[in-house]
Design an enzyme around this catalytic site. Sequence first.
Site, PDB file in Angstrom:
ATOM      1  N   CYS A 130       0.841  -1.200   0.000  1.00  0.00           N
ATOM      2  CA  CYS A 130       0.000   0.000   0.000  1.00  0.00           C
ATOM      3  C   CYS A 130       0.875   1.248   0.000  1.00  0.00           C
ATOM      4  CB  CYS A 130      -0.925  -0.020   1.220  1.00  0.00           C
ATOM      5  SG  CYS A 130      -1.902   1.478   1.355  1.00  0.00           S
ATOM      6  N   CYS A 133      -0.394   4.123   2.196  1.00  0.00           N
ATOM      7  CA  CYS A 133      -0.264   3.886   3.646  1.00  0.00           C
ATOM      8  C   CYS A 133       1.187   4.075   4.082  1.00  0.00           C
ATOM      9  CB  CYS A 133      -0.672   2.465   4.039  1.00  0.00           C
ATOM     10  SG  CYS A 133      -2.147   1.867   3.252  1.00  0.00           S
ATOM     11  N   ASP A 134       2.130   3.561   3.315  1.00  0.00           N
ATOM     12  CA  ASP A 134       3.515   3.442   3.788  1.00  0.00           C
ATOM     13  C   ASP A 134       4.516   4.335   3.044  1.00  0.00           C
ATOM     14  OD1 ASP A 134       2.614   1.474   5.517  1.00  0.00           O
ATOM     15  OD2 ASP A 134       2.940  -0.133   4.077  1.00  0.00           O
TER      16      ASP A 134
END
Length: 300
Positions: A130, A133-134
């Site tokens: 992701c 997300c990261d």
Amino acid sequence: MLDIIIIGAGPAGLTAAIYARRAAKSVLVLEAMSYGGQIINTPDIENYPVAAHISGFDFATKVYEQAKSLGAEFKFEKALEIKDNGSSKIVVTPKNQYEAKAVIIATGSQNRKLGVENEDRLTGRGVSYCATCDGAFFRSKNVAVVGGGNTALEDALYLADIADKVYLIHRRDEFRGEASTLEKLKQRDNVELVTSSRVTKLIADKRLQSVEITDNSGNSTELEVSGLFVAVGRIPENQSFSSVLELDSAGYAIAAENCRTKTPGIFVAGDNRVKDVRQLVTATADGAVAATEAVKFLNN
Ligand code: NAP
């Protein structure tokens, strides 16, 4: 007994909830994780009518609020099984059993893994599924994205704003993602396309240090990257429901455009259904169709 249980609170399930509530049916939505499904990881949606630019999170939140305001009930429990008792269906979760006259399965899909050694051990230690997300953990570092679909292209574009250098590694020399996104990537100085190549080794101590890539002629090289974003597609989440569904060889639920499955009263909507085009707009369309068909089924 409830009228309709919807399994999955992604775009398909949430849209189904809106349609079913507007038809005055009682609706319980069961979701294993959080609302939004896969779209929540998309930084910028540009291809949904009316919303020229909206983040996946904002989109999902708006649809979730809309379904809730119409009276859909939500429980964050994973559906483990559906028991078909003809006129009633029991959906089993770890805590409860819920009964409804109809069920819409809108469970979408989960990340496909690369299948290279140490992938699981390094997940969260350099390997991610992701980018939104990261990605922020890799500011001013070198990263690689694997895949040739829209997710990989969009992830690479997103990461190009954060990382120093982005390698986009794809196993063929043609990308299946949208040409317009590919064009944007080609204009970025810090993006390098590595085609006809696969990731064959993850080199790490505690965290990822580099990846070995091997081209289709068998030549291997090493790329120093601290992040590897895997975007090689999705696996449909239908296995738990295989007793009430007919699945194709890739695990997608077989249902025609009316979203009806082989089991009367059980419908399937969104990315876990057999279809040619898996987009946000087709997921929401499926939700509308499945709910409308479920309402017809209940009224008959
Ligand atoms: P996808 O379209 O299925 O693409 C997966 C990519 O990964 C393909 O390029 C495939 O290569 C490659 N691949 C598969 N297995 C691999 C492996 N083991 N090793 C290396 N490469 C592998 O998946 P996606 O990009 O996640 O997209 C899923 C669906 O969501 C698509 O329909 C996409 O259009 C849609 N989507 C839409 C949007 C949007 O509308 N903005 C955003 C994201 C995704 P090959 O090409 O060689 O098969």
